[in-house]
Each structure stands twice: as C-alpha cells, then as structure tokens.
Design a protein around this motif. Sequence first.
Motif, PDB file in Angstrom:
ATOM      1  N   GLY A   1      40.621  44.048  31.819  1.00  0.00           N
ATOM      2  CA  GLY A   1      40.957  42.804  31.132  1.00  0.00           C
ATOM      3  C   GLY A   1      41.264  43.007  29.662  1.00  0.00           C
ATOM      4  N   ALA A   2      40.566  43.933  29.009  1.00  0.00           N
ATOM      5  CA  ALA A   2      40.800  44.199  27.593  1.00  0.00           C
ATOM      6  C   ALA A   2      42.196  44.769  27.349  1.00  0.00           C
ATOM      7  CB  ALA A   2      39.741  45.151  27.054  1.00  0.00           C
ATOM      8  N   ALA A   3      42.791  45.360  28.360  1.00  0.00           N
ATOM      9  CA  ALA A   3      44.148  45.908  28.254  1.00  0.00           C
ATOM     10  C   ALA A   3      45.178  44.949  28.839  1.00  0.00           C
ATOM     11  CB  ALA A   3      44.224  47.251  28.975  1.00  0.00           C
ATOM     12  N   SER A   4      44.772  43.695  29.077  1.00  0.00           N
ATOM     13  CA  SER A   4      45.633  42.728  29.767  1.00  0.00           C
ATOM     14  C   SER A   4      45.650  41.371  29.083  1.00  0.00           C
ATOM     15  CB  SER A   4      45.126  42.543  31.210  1.00  0.00           C
ATOM     16  OG  SER A   4      45.035  43.761  31.877  1.00  0.00           O
ATOM     17  N   SER A   5      45.734  41.360  27.772  1.00  0.00           N
ATOM     18  CA  SER A   5      45.672  40.090  27.054  1.00  0.00           C
ATOM     19  C   SER A   5      46.995  39.328  27.064  1.00  0.00           C
ATOM     20  CB  SER A   5      45.206  40.304  25.612  1.00  0.00           C
ATOM     21  OG  SER A   5      46.130  41.107  24.909  1.00  0.00           O
ATOM     22  N   THR A   6      48.092  39.987  27.388  1.00  0.00           N
ATOM     23  CA  THR A   6      49.388  39.312  27.505  1.00  0.00           C
ATOM     24  C   THR A   6      49.845  39.342  28.963  1.00  0.00           C
ATOM     25  OG1 THR A   6      50.707  41.317  27.178  1.00  0.00           O
ATOM     26  CG2 THR A   6      50.044  40.106  25.176  1.00  0.00           C
ATOM     27  N   ALA A   7      50.816  38.516  29.281  1.00  0.00           N
ATOM     28  CA  ALA A   7      51.325  38.481  30.658  1.00  0.00           C
ATOM     29  C   ALA A   7      51.913  39.832  31.056  1.00  0.00           C
ATOM     30  CB  ALA A   7      52.360  37.374  30.802  1.00  0.00           C
ATOM     31  N   ALA A   8      52.659  40.452  30.148  1.00  0.00           N
ATOM     32  CA  ALA A   8      53.300  41.733  30.469  1.00  0.00           C
ATOM     33  C   ALA A   8      52.265  42.812  30.760  1.00  0.00           C
ATOM     34  CB  ALA A   8      54.209  42.165  29.324  1.00  0.00           C
ATOM     35  N   THR A   9      51.228  42.897  29.936  1.00  0.00           N
ATOM     36  CA  THR A   9      50.217  43.936  30.167  1.00  0.00           C
ATOM     37  C   THR A   9      49.351  43.598  31.381  1.00  0.00           C
ATOM     38  OG1 THR A   9      48.734  42.906  28.536  1.00  0.00           O
ATOM     39  CG2 THR A   9      50.153  44.703  27.759  1.00  0.00           C
ATOM     40  N   ALA A  10      49.093  42.318  31.610  1.00  0.00           N
ATOM     41  CA  ALA A  10      48.313  41.918  32.790  1.00  0.00           C
ATOM     42  C   ALA A  10      49.068  42.258  34.068  1.00  0.00           C
ATOM     43  CB  ALA A  10      47.983  40.428  32.735  1.00  0.00           C
ATOM     44  N   VAL A  11      50.366  41.976  34.093  1.00  0.00           N
ATOM     45  CA  VAL A  11      51.169  42.289  35.272  1.00  0.00           C
ATOM     46  C   VAL A  11      51.147  43.783  35.539  1.00  0.00           C
ATOM     47  CG1 VAL A  11      53.551  42.391  36.144  1.00  0.00           C
ATOM     48  CG2 VAL A  11      52.648  40.249  35.225  1.00  0.00           C
ATOM     49  N   ALA A  12      51.310  44.581  34.504  1.00  0.00           N
ATOM     50  CA  ALA A  12      51.303  46.041  34.680  1.00  0.00           C
ATOM     51  C   ALA A  12      49.962  46.502  35.254  1.00  0.00           C
ATOM     52  CB  ALA A  12      51.587  46.736  33.352  1.00  0.00           C
ATOM     53  N   GLN A  13      48.860  45.998  34.709  1.00  0.00           N
ATOM     54  CA  GLN A  13      47.532  46.377  35.197  1.00  0.00           C
ATOM     55  C   GLN A  13      47.319  45.930  36.641  1.00  0.00           C
ATOM     56  OE1 GLN A  13      44.385  47.652  33.899  1.00  0.00           O
ATOM     57  NE2 GLN A  13      45.675  48.664  32.397  1.00  0.00           N
ATOM     58  N   LEU A  14      47.651  44.675  36.930  1.00  0.00           N
ATOM     59  CA  LEU A  14      47.423  44.123  38.272  1.00  0.00           C
ATOM     60  C   LEU A  14      48.277  44.811  39.330  1.00  0.00           C
ATOM     61  CD1 LEU A  14      47.185  40.408  37.182  1.00  0.00           C
ATOM     62  CD2 LEU A  14      45.383  41.647  38.412  1.00  0.00           C
ATOM     63  N   VAL A  15      49.538  45.018  39.028  1.00  0.00           N
ATOM     64  CA  VAL A  15      50.440  45.664  39.991  1.00  0.00           C
ATOM     65  C   VAL A  15      49.963  47.085  40.299  1.00  0.00           C
ATOM     66  CG1 VAL A  15      52.793  46.575  40.292  1.00  0.00           C
ATOM     67  CG2 VAL A  15      52.444  44.226  39.499  1.00  0.00           C
ATOM     68  N   ALA A  16      49.582  47.825  39.271  1.00  0.00           N
ATOM     69  CA  ALA A  16      49.109  49.201  39.491  1.00  0.00           C
ATOM     70  C   ALA A  16      47.801  49.208  40.284  1.00  0.00           C
ATOM     71  CB  ALA A  16      48.936  49.913  38.157  1.00  0.00           C
ATOM     72  N   ALA A  17      46.851  48.381  39.876  1.00  0.00           N
ATOM     73  CA  ALA A  17      45.547  48.380  40.538  1.00  0.00           C
ATOM     74  C   ALA A  17      45.644  47.920  41.984  1.00  0.00           C
ATOM     75  CB  ALA A  17      44.568  47.488  39.774  1.00  0.00           C
ATOM     76  N   MET A  18      46.476  46.908  42.235  1.00  0.00           N
ATOM     77  CA  MET A  18      46.591  46.341  43.578  1.00  0.00           C
ATOM     78  C   MET A  18      47.617  47.067  44.445  1.00  0.00           C
ATOM     79  SD  MET A  18      46.372  42.326  42.454  1.00  0.00           S
ATOM     80  CE  MET A  18      46.479  41.689  44.137  1.00  0.00           C
ATOM     81  N   ARG A  19      48.264  48.089  43.872  1.00  0.00           N
ATOM     82  CA  ARG A  19      49.287  48.871  44.578  1.00  0.00           C
ATOM     83  C   ARG A  19      50.373  47.984  45.164  1.00  0.00           C
ATOM     84  NH1 ARG A  19      44.994  51.064  47.664  1.00  0.00           N
ATOM     85  NH2 ARG A  19      43.629  52.001  46.176  1.00  0.00           N
ATOM     86  N   MET A  20      50.918  47.138  44.303  1.00  0.00           N
ATOM     87  CA  MET A  20      51.972  46.223  44.734  1.00  0.00           C
ATOM     88  C   MET A  20      53.332  46.893  44.560  1.00  0.00           C
ATOM     89  SD  MET A  20      50.442  42.678  43.198  1.00  0.00           S
ATOM     90  CE  MET A  20      51.628  41.625  44.018  1.00  0.00           C
ATOM     91  N   PRO A  21      54.371  46.362  45.188  1.00  0.00           N
ATOM     92  CA  PRO A  21      55.702  46.964  45.057  1.00  0.00           C
ATOM     93  C   PRO A  21      56.226  46.889  43.617  1.00  0.00           C
ATOM     94  CG  PRO A  21      55.773  44.992  46.438  1.00  0.00           C
ATOM     95  CD  PRO A  21      54.361  45.201  46.060  1.00  0.00           C
TER      96      PRO A  21
END
Length: 167
Positions: free
Chosen positions: A61-81
């Motif tokens: 969460g500390a690396a995900s304070s903006t939408a762009a960084t949150a998307v990058a973190q979530l997509v990588a962690a959740m192994r999304m396309p």
Amino acid sequence: MSLDEVDRLDTLAALIAPARGRVLAVVLPGELTTDLVGRLDIAYDQVNDWDSDVDICVVLGAASSTAATAVAQLVAAMRMPYRAARGWSEFLDALGDRAVSGRQCVIVADAGRLLADEDPALWRDLLHQLPSGPYCVGGGWTTLVLADDDADWVESVNRRQPVRGPQ
C-alpha cells in the motif's frame, strides 16, 4: 517472533479464512504481513479441503498511493494480464474477466496509504469491485484484506474500522 504475535496472527488468519469474497480491515504492522501469509495458508487448509488451493498475494500500500502505482502493484501481485496494467479502467475491466473458479486472498500491507493521493471514489471502486464471490458455479472468490497498524489507520484518508483481535 513472540508467542503473542503468533497467537495474534493465528487469530487474524482464523477470522480471514472463512470470509470468502469480503473486505476486511485489520490492525497489523507491515512487517508482520509475510508472517500472516504463512499463518493464513495453514488456516485455509483447516477450513475446507477445497480451500487449500488459495492464491495469497501481497500488495504494498505504501507503494500504491496513486492509481498508476496501485494498478502496477495489483496487476503484478494478482498475476493479471498485461492489458490490465494500462490504466485504472482497464484494471477494473480485467477484474470482471477473472475465472470464477479462482480462489484468491489479496492482502494490502500499509493499506492506509493505498490510493491516498487519489479521489476517494477510486478507493470505493476498488473495495466494491475487487472482492467477489463465492460463486456457486466454480466455487471461486477473492477476499481483500486491508492491513495497517493502529496509528496509520487513524491518520489514513481512507479510514476503515479495522478488526481488532486480542491485544
């Protein structure tokens, strides 16, 4: 790790494991997140045999304070396309394309910082759309666990009422 911390993690894991498809806010310092993953893996095995194959992932969460960084973190962690990483709306669209048989627990460490620099509507969208299921056909679900320590929950722009296990 102390015995009290182990007991606390076991208690949190026992609360999270049966909460399929829900959002839970918990009091947990970021440095204990990886320990929670291990305890939660055991707890899923104890709930049901069919729950033993749960993908547990951690988002910073500390690396995900903006939408762009949150998307990058979530997509990588959740192994999304890859296409889900193109932006906020693409990420939300890709959430709807997930298999109904997948079982996933997404833990956000330092969750008080997640989307903190964005419009609160994005926070609400995420909390509404990321958790899902359980589905009667396929048996899948996604649980979202928001974890942060007490002081950071109080200061967070995205205030949630965290679950307080035994202190």
